[in-house]
Design a protein around this motif. Structure first.
Motif, mmCIF file in Angstrom:
data_model
loop_
_atom_site.group_PDB
_atom_site.id
_atom_site.type_symbol
_atom_site.label_atom_id
_atom_site.label_comp_id
_atom_site.label_asym_id
_atom_site.label_seq_id
_atom_site.Cartn_x
_atom_site.Cartn_y
_atom_site.Cartn_z
ATOM 1 N N ASP A 1 0.817 -1.212 0.000
ATOM 2 C CA ASP A 1 0.000 0.000 0.000
ATOM 3 C C ASP A 1 0.852 1.264 0.000
ATOM 4 O OD1 ASP A 1 -2.304 -1.480 -0.024
ATOM 5 O OD2 ASP A 1 -2.777 -1.176 2.103
ATOM 6 N N ARG A 2 2.035 1.175 0.605
ATOM 7 C CA ARG A 2 2.943 2.322 0.670
ATOM 8 C C ARG A 2 4.326 1.901 0.148
ATOM 9 N NH1 ARG A 2 0.367 6.227 3.775
ATOM 10 N NH2 ARG A 2 2.279 7.454 3.879
ATOM 11 N N PRO A 3 4.371 1.525 -1.143
ATOM 12 C CA PRO A 3 5.630 0.979 -1.688
ATOM 13 C C PRO A 3 6.779 1.975 -1.664
ATOM 14 C CG PRO A 3 4.052 1.429 -3.447
ATOM 15 C CD PRO A 3 3.313 1.572 -2.160
ATOM 16 N N ILE B 1 8.668 6.065 -7.310
ATOM 17 C CA ILE B 1 7.896 5.421 -8.373
ATOM 18 C C ILE B 1 7.231 6.516 -9.194
ATOM 19 C CG2 ILE B 1 6.125 3.725 -8.956
ATOM 20 C CD1 ILE B 1 6.299 2.672 -6.119
ATOM 21 N N GLU B 2 7.363 6.400 -10.504
ATOM 22 C CA GLU B 2 6.703 7.343 -11.393
ATOM 23 C C GLU B 2 6.038 6.567 -12.522
ATOM 24 O OE1 GLU B 2 7.720 11.793 -12.977
ATOM 25 O OE2 GLU B 2 9.290 10.286 -13.104
ATOM 26 N N GLY B 3 4.760 6.885 -12.800
ATOM 27 C CA GLY B 3 4.026 6.206 -13.848
ATOM 28 C C GLY B 3 3.217 5.041 -13.317
ATOM 29 N N THR B 4 2.517 4.375 -14.214
ATOM 30 C CA THR B 4 1.716 3.201 -13.877
ATOM 31 C C THR B 4 2.094 2.058 -14.796
ATOM 32 O OG1 THR B 4 -0.051 3.941 -15.372
ATOM 33 C CG2 THR B 4 -0.236 4.586 -13.052
ATOM 34 N N MET B 5 1.785 0.825 -14.351
ATOM 35 C CA MET B 5 2.132 -0.333 -15.182
ATOM 36 C C MET B 5 1.420 -0.247 -16.528
ATOM 37 S SD MET B 5 2.385 -3.650 -12.644
ATOM 38 C CE MET B 5 0.711 -3.653 -12.032
ATOM 39 N N PRO B 6 2.136 -0.625 -17.607
ATOM 40 C CA PRO B 6 3.504 -1.161 -17.626
ATOM 41 C C PRO B 6 4.614 -0.127 -17.683
ATOM 42 C CG PRO B 6 2.560 -1.298 -19.815
ATOM 43 C CD PRO B 6 1.474 -0.745 -18.928
ATOM 44 N N TRP C 1 11.477 3.612 -11.641
ATOM 45 C CA TRP C 1 11.811 3.551 -10.219
ATOM 46 C C TRP C 1 13.034 4.408 -9.926
ATOM 47 C CZ3 TRP C 1 9.250 0.793 -6.390
ATOM 48 C CH2 TRP C 1 8.251 -0.091 -6.816
ATOM 49 N N PHE C 2 13.024 5.081 -8.788
ATOM 50 C CA PHE C 2 14.179 5.801 -8.252
ATOM 51 C C PHE C 2 14.855 6.679 -9.303
ATOM 52 C CE2 PHE C 2 13.583 2.459 -5.118
ATOM 53 C CZ PHE C 2 13.864 3.103 -3.914
#
Length: 638
Positions: free
Chosen positions: A44-46, A69-74, A78-79
């Motif tokens: 929930d809080r990655p 984290i930026e964006g949504t799958m796919p 990261w970082f």
């Protein structure tokens, strides 16, 4: 028959209190939470969780000030702004501690301390630089699970170059199918290997592969290389020449998502997918998985039986990230006897032993009773579902260990679900969803269900998900592989049932489902019934039904030595399936075959056999070079 869910092991208060995951939870201010609550926080809080992993392990590198984290799958990054190098994190162990023990089937044994390993990596790194290898270049390896493979990988990673490996039992065509996609600059290969008491010359295969690699600059030969043909593309040199000059070891800092290695899908039904993982995602995921779920750290001796062609090799060498000693083994699991791996575990003082579920089943069937395993506190199982009987056998012979049944994939180079030192072990049940992996079970409408079998999906990104597929510039193949069914949700292709307490059961691949009269069932339930019979050495079940049309249910069996497929055995098999599954799951026909087709990593080829039965030519249904026993396919012709 062992009841699914029967309690077999519980962690003591001492185990829970001393577990590395407990220390992390306390450090993160979550020491009083149950595992399920800790998991919920991680998904929930990655942002908090993965920053916590970075900081807790003091990852070597710069975290940067970009978003976690930026964006949504796919399309996830990261970082942003971070930089690091996998090899710098893997080689930070105390120089005098043993980092690697390399064993082979013929009695060879080699050890390297962390200091000695770093020196060797520096030598090979310098040799690769002399060959022109730099950041972003590919180094392909056709090597057994040996010290040279590990050294070559770390040297490649230290440069920011990209590693990719196949085991020398792969055929030339299957290796070329993989490596030609990535156009390596350097090809490192062994000229021969020993397996199951036999020596196999690979000189011609190495030459055949090399000529199919466009842009190849050099082939590095591990071994004498005396039988290699004179005509080889580019420069040919020996391993000793490559590592001939000592050099200072330095590490190229690369972005979080910079490619680390390329691994491949099985390639049994088409050109293998070239799956690219990044430095940062693998460092964080393997630190988390190995330390928190398998409780590994300094002082542990970690062994997983694997080859360089299976993602478990990549996972095994990750033991260096947590400061463990990793054991590499080149050879057969059952030579000269079924207990071969257990004896190796005892001899090396292994504390965590991992293997494929088929080896545990083979040990059970052979009546193996391992001895001298006082140091073993964990046994890992993966590759296919381990039935409850396999759980029960292990606790009969090793009652004090924690059995960790894990399920994940090459796609993420880790497990989605598995074990943890905080939770009990129950027969046939995987204790938990792994930290950071938001795994759910979807029904046909795409709604999450609990207590029912559904599609295994991941609804939040994980840092070790692929950064891309090679030669997939618009990510079309990547999207089709995981996101075509549920937009923004990763569909993995396994059947899973998640219990109210967060534990789960894996039922096999969802694309090989048995659908009889509307009753859907994973194949693992079928195999559990059939392979309990001592007369049956192996089996494969295929449902030939297609959309809107019920087909035939065919059971193929390989018999144990000295057994015959008698009317009595057929009758007992059908009665057991009728009584334990349903009348709908009684096979229309039971056929004897000399072997069950498997991939080189031991997985049953259910989907290719189904295609063959529905009329696809054998050479189109399965790639023989990616199989352990392609000769058996002819026995499955309709």
């Amino acid at each position: 028959m062992v009841e699914e869910g029967a309690l077999l092991w519980e962690p003591s208060a001492e185990i829970v209190g001393g577990a590395r995951i407990t220390r992390f939870a306390e450090w993160a201010g979550r020491g009083a939470e149950r595992y399920e609550d800790l998991w919920r926080w991680s998904v929930d809080r990655p942002e908090e969780f993965w920053v916590g992993v970075w900081e807790y392990f003091s990852v070597v590198g710069e975290r940067g000030d970009g978003p976690v984290i930026e964006g949504t799958m796919p399309a996830v990054e990261w970082f942003g702004g971070a930089s690091l190098n996998y090899a710098a994190n893997a080689l930070r162990g105390e120089p005098g501690r043993v980092a690697v023990v390399a064993r082979d089937e013929v009695g060879g044994r080699r050890t390297l301390t962390y200091g000695e390993l770093a020196e060797e990596v520096g030598r090979v790194r310098a040799g690769l630089v002399r060959l022109g290898v730099g950041r972003g270049d590919r180094v392909a390896a056709y090597l057994p699970n040996s010290a040279e493979a590990l050294i070559g990988f770390l040297a490649t990673a230290s440069l920011g170059a990209i590693w990719s490996s196949c085991s020398p039992d792969f055929g030339a065509s299957s290796v070329a199918d993989r490596f030609a996609q990535i156009t390596p600059k350097v090809f490192i290969a062994v000229d021969a290997y020993t397996y199951n008491g036999r020596r196999f010359d690979r000189s011609e295969v190495v030459a055949d592969i090399a000529v199919q690699l466009p842009g190849l600059v050099a082939t590095v030969v591990v071994g004498a290389g005396e039988k290699l043909p004179d005509e080889m593309p580019g420069l040919v040199l020996g391993w000793e020449k490559l590592r001939g000059e000592a050099a200072e070891l330095t590490f190229e800092a690369v972005p979080f998502g910079h490619p680390l290695w390329i691994v491949y899908s099985s390639g049994t039904t088409g050109l293998p997918k070239a799956i690219v993982h990044g430095h940062g995602g693998i460092v964080l995921e393997h630190l988390k998985a190995l330390s928190f779920h398998q409780d590994l750290g300094e002082g542990d001796v970690f062994f997983w039986y694997t080859t360089t062609g299976w993602m478990m090799w990549n996972y095994l060498v990750g033991g260096l990230l947590v400061g463990a000693t990793v054991v590499l083994y080149d050879g057969s699991a059952t030579h000269p006897g079924t207990d071969a791996l257990w004896r190796l575990v005892a001899e090396e003082g292994v504390t965590y032993f991992g293997t494929g579920a088929p080896y545990l089943i083979a040990s059970m069937r052979a009546g193996v009773r391992p001895e001298g395993l006082e140091k073993v506190r964990g046994v890992g199982s993966t590759g296919s579902p381990l039935p409850p009987e396999g759980f029960a056998w292990l606790y009969d012979v090793l009652p004090d260990v924690q059995l960790g049944s894990f399920s994940g994939g090459t796609d993420v180079c880790t497990g989605f679900v598995g074990a943890v030192p905080l939770l009990p072990v129950r027969a046939g049940v995987i204790p938990c969803r792994c930290l950071g992996a938001r795994v759910e079970s979807f029904d046909p409408d795409g709604d999450p269900v609990v207590g029912e079998v559904g599609e295994l999906v991941v609804t939040r990104p994980m840092p070790s998900m692929p950064v891309m597929f090679w030669n997939d510039p618009d990510d079309a193949r990547y999207h089709e592989s995981y996101f075509a069914d549920y937009p923004g949700v990763w569909r993995h292709g396994d059947w899973i049932k998640i219990m109210p307490d967060g534990s789960c059961v894996i039922y096999g691949r969802s694309d090989s489902t048995l659908n009889r009269g509307g009753v859907r069932m994973g194949t693992s339930e079928f195999y559990r019934v059939v392979e309990r019979f001592p007369e049956i050495a192996d089996s494969l079940v295929i449902d030939t039904g297609q959309l809107g049309q019920e087909g035939r249910l065919l059971l193929y069996v390989t018999l144990a030595e000295g057994e015959a497929l008698t009317d009595d055995l057929v009758g007992r098999l059908k009665a057991a399936l009728r009584g334990e599954l349903s009348p709908r799951h009684v096979p229309n026909e039971i056929r004897e075959v000399p072997g069950i087709p498997r991939t080189l990593s031991g997985k049953k080829l259910e989907v290719p056999v189904r295609k063959i039965l529905l009329g696809t030519p054998v050479d189109r249904a399965a790639n023989a070079g990616a199989m352990a026993n392609p000769e058996v396919l002819k026995h499955f012709l309709p």
